[in-house]
Design an enzyme around this catalytic site. Sequence first.
Site, PDB file in Angstrom:
ATOM      1  N   ARG A  53       0.821  -1.217   0.000  1.00  0.00           N
ATOM      2  CA  ARG A  53       0.000   0.000   0.000  1.00  0.00           C
ATOM      3  C   ARG A  53       0.856   1.268   0.000  1.00  0.00           C
ATOM      4  NH1 ARG A  53      -5.212  -1.298   2.325  1.00  0.00           N
ATOM      5  NH2 ARG A  53      -5.329   0.703   3.374  1.00  0.00           N
ATOM      6  N   TRP A  62       1.905   6.071   5.797  1.00  0.00           N
ATOM      7  CA  TRP A  62       2.244   6.784   4.559  1.00  0.00           C
ATOM      8  C   TRP A  62       1.959   8.241   4.868  1.00  0.00           C
ATOM      9  CZ3 TRP A  62       2.393   5.381  -1.040  1.00  0.00           C
ATOM     10  CH2 TRP A  62       2.091   6.446  -1.887  1.00  0.00           C
ATOM     11  N   ASN A  81      -5.685   4.239   9.832  1.00  0.00           N
ATOM     12  CA  ASN A  81      -5.319   4.587   8.461  1.00  0.00           C
ATOM     13  C   ASN A  81      -6.374   5.550   7.938  1.00  0.00           C
ATOM     14  OD1 ASN A  81      -7.325   3.437   6.775  1.00  0.00           O
ATOM     15  ND2 ASN A  81      -6.392   1.452   6.933  1.00  0.00           N
ATOM     16  N   GLU A  99      -5.889  12.391 -23.067  1.00  0.00           N
ATOM     17  CA  GLU A  99      -5.713  11.342 -22.060  1.00  0.00           C
ATOM     18  C   GLU A  99      -6.396  10.040 -22.503  1.00  0.00           C
ATOM     19  OE1 GLU A  99      -3.850  10.745 -19.806  1.00  0.00           O
ATOM     20  OE2 GLU A  99      -4.803   9.200 -18.598  1.00  0.00           O
ATOM     21  N   LYS A 126      -4.503   6.474 -23.057  1.00  0.00           N
ATOM     22  CA  LYS A 126      -4.919   5.217 -22.428  1.00  0.00           C
ATOM     23  C   LYS A 126      -5.120   4.147 -23.499  1.00  0.00           C
ATOM     24  CE  LYS A 126      -3.997   5.721 -19.215  1.00  0.00           C
ATOM     25  NZ  LYS A 126      -3.554   6.952 -18.600  1.00  0.00           N
ATOM     26  N   GLU A 154      -1.794   3.037 -25.018  1.00  0.00           N
ATOM     27  CA  GLU A 154      -0.921   2.419 -24.018  1.00  0.00           C
ATOM     28  C   GLU A 154      -1.284   0.957 -23.757  1.00  0.00           C
ATOM     29  OE1 GLU A 154      -1.195   4.626 -20.361  1.00  0.00           O
ATOM     30  OE2 GLU A 154       0.714   3.899 -19.616  1.00  0.00           O
ATOM     31  N   HIS A 190      -7.816  20.317 -40.370  1.00  0.00           N
ATOM     32  CA  HIS A 190      -6.598  20.921 -40.923  1.00  0.00           C
ATOM     33  C   HIS A 190      -5.584  19.869 -41.383  1.00  0.00           C
ATOM     34  CE1 HIS A 190      -7.759  25.024 -39.970  1.00  0.00           C
ATOM     35  NE2 HIS A 190      -8.112  24.639 -38.747  1.00  0.00           N
TER      36      HIS A 190
HETATM   37  O1  M6R Z   1       4.882   9.510 -12.510  1.00  0.00           O
HETATM   38  P1  M6R Z   1       4.544  10.563 -13.528  1.00  0.00           P
HETATM   39  O2  M6R Z   1       3.191  11.135 -13.376  1.00  0.00           O
HETATM   40  O3  M6R Z   1       5.597  11.646 -13.577  1.00  0.00           O
HETATM   41  O4  M6R Z   1       4.604   9.812 -14.924  1.00  0.00           O
HETATM   42  C1  M6R Z   1       4.496  10.485 -16.132  1.00  0.00           C
HETATM   43  C2  M6R Z   1       4.206   9.530 -17.264  1.00  0.00           C
HETATM   44  O5  M6R Z   1       5.275   8.633 -17.430  1.00  0.00           O
HETATM   45  C3  M6R Z   1       2.922   8.734 -16.999  1.00  0.00           C
HETATM   46  O6  M6R Z   1       1.842   9.588 -16.788  1.00  0.00           O
HETATM   47  C4  M6R Z   1       2.596   7.805 -18.174  1.00  0.00           C
HETATM   48  O7  M6R Z   1       2.263   8.574 -19.283  1.00  0.00           O
HETATM   49  C5  M6R Z   1       1.443   6.876 -17.752  1.00  0.00           C
HETATM   50  N1  M6R Z   1       1.870   5.512 -17.773  1.00  0.00           N
HETATM   51  C6  M6R Z   1       0.244   7.028 -18.572  1.00  0.00           C
HETATM   52  O8  M6R Z   1      -0.769   6.156 -18.188  1.00  0.00           O
END
Ligand code: M6R
Length: 596
Positions: free
Chosen positions: A29, A77, A103, A471, A475, A478, A494
């Site tokens: 965690r 934490w 926590n 974003e 996703k 990725e 464009h």
């Molecule tokens: O830890 P960070 O937010 O600095 O990381 C930045 C990018 O490497 C991170 O957001 C990456 O793009 C993600 N894996 C996207 O899902």
Amino acid sequence: MCGIFGIVAAKERELGPVLVEAGKRLSYRGYDSVGCATLSAGGAIDLRKDVGKVEEVASRHRLAQMRGLRGMTQLRWATFGAPSRANAQPHLDSSGEMVGAHNGNVVNNVELRAQFLAEGMTVRSTNDGESCVHAVERHIRQGATVLESIGRAARDLQGDYAYLLGRADEKVLYAFKKGSGLVAGVGDGFTCVASDLPCLLPLTRRVLRIRDGEAVVLHADRLELFDAATGTRVEREPEEVTETMEAAQKGGYPHFMLKEIHEQPQVARELIHLLGASKHVAPFVERLRRARHLYLVACGTSYHAALLGAVYFARLAGKPAVPVLAPQFLAQYVPALGAEDAGLFVSQSGETKDVLNALEAARAQGAAVLGLVNVLGSTLMTASDRYLPLACGYEISVPATKTFVNQCVAFLHLALRLGGRPVRTLDGLPALLQETIESAEPQVAALAPQLVDKEDLYCLGYGLTYPIALEGALKLKEVTYAHCEGMLSTEFKHGPLSAVRQGYPVLFAGQSEDVPLLVSGINECACRGARTVVVSQDDPRLRANAGDLVVLPPADPLLSAILAVVPLQLLAYRLSVARGFDPDFPRNLSKTLTVD
Ligand code: M6R
């Protein structure tokens, strides 16, 4: 994200090894300090705690040798304040006869500490876990039973938390839940309780899931459950669980990515409470206000949140801010940077080398360096003049999801404060996120089979939803390995429009404000054969024009932009799984990029 574990045994024994192993199971965690307390049959409390990893603290303080009838361990934490031995948990009450740990976040901790001191209690730390102990102690001092005191303390302690405590002169432990996880277990000759199921599984499979507002009393041979507010007994028997350890860590979800998407309402709620009550936000906002030029510097998903932040800052506070990818910041802005300027560096991990390079360059120019970071104790946190936490707990899946949502929450909160506006605008967001997850899941499930074989997609947005389109596209590429480009919708004509042919998928992230523009963008693509998918609030004009409409709940445009990311996250997740990939660990990628 802190974790707690407690155990009550029938006979006094060496509890140290059990506490250390439980600590290791909670360590996923995230934590910076560790502590254990045991309570002997004779009424002695042995408390050992320190900063460091479980193994280090265990060897430094010989935790494995601790004996007792009852024991507890806590991993802390830090949310605010440096990790320190005093702030490590568990904590004692004023007389040293009660010990407890928590926590979560008690958001009115500062006010409560002042009250406890004024009432003559001994407060030894600035940690909010100690406030849980004193909040109960306060009512015991007035003659209430421990259970009554727990019920009354719940009225004093604001925030989301769970805690555990034991008194020297008894044979039981008490635990209470409000907002944070708590599961109790019954074993052979003992009972136990922890922040999560995986921590209990090696000890027992008979568990009782504690609900918000409930207090559980752990005897060596049984659990007693109460509604803490009324003191009435709750009749609910422990259940036999069959989950594997791995499945339990994923909270019953097949992947961490899906679990973390589902955690978004809760982490948003916790951050909204935290920022609303924190004394660290006002000076942070003042530093932003004073900046001649303000830069929001980040990479990847964090950069997309910074883009949305810049829209919020301009719209709500009339404060221009420049969102910029960290390496480009070096070339484009650092040479012109001065002491009157400020950089807000945004990173989930706090270890992204590109971001740290940019921060050091800004500092060398004399600019103020501020941080927005999830991993506390990270390099970004320690290198910043000031920082604010994202308070998401560990994000295990490589694709960032819940940390993106909380970055957006933090930016919206800061923009509202900068603009002198009420932050209650954010209050409805957690429930809206929950509603969005529930309504989007079936809609996305129906859509995914039609997009599963697409190797090339666009994702378009405008204004508040432009960052969301970027974003969503990130996703999708990725975790599905398909090419998906995010773009400002008005830019599509464009150039990229030439890619459109029969069946070509174009996704739109939209919201009510932009319907006329959305309708024209949809038609520009649809008349050339594109398959259009729109994520937006319901609108007859969108129903009439969009190929598919994934409907978001009605919401203020400031919030609906954040909601729009959820169906795109879910779509990326579903397509990844349908294509046979592991969304948690996409090929070639790493969660923390510590290289140039
Ligand atoms: O830890 P960070 O937010 O600095 O990381 C930045 C990018 O490497 C991170 O957001 C990456 O793009 C993600 N894996 C996207 O899902």
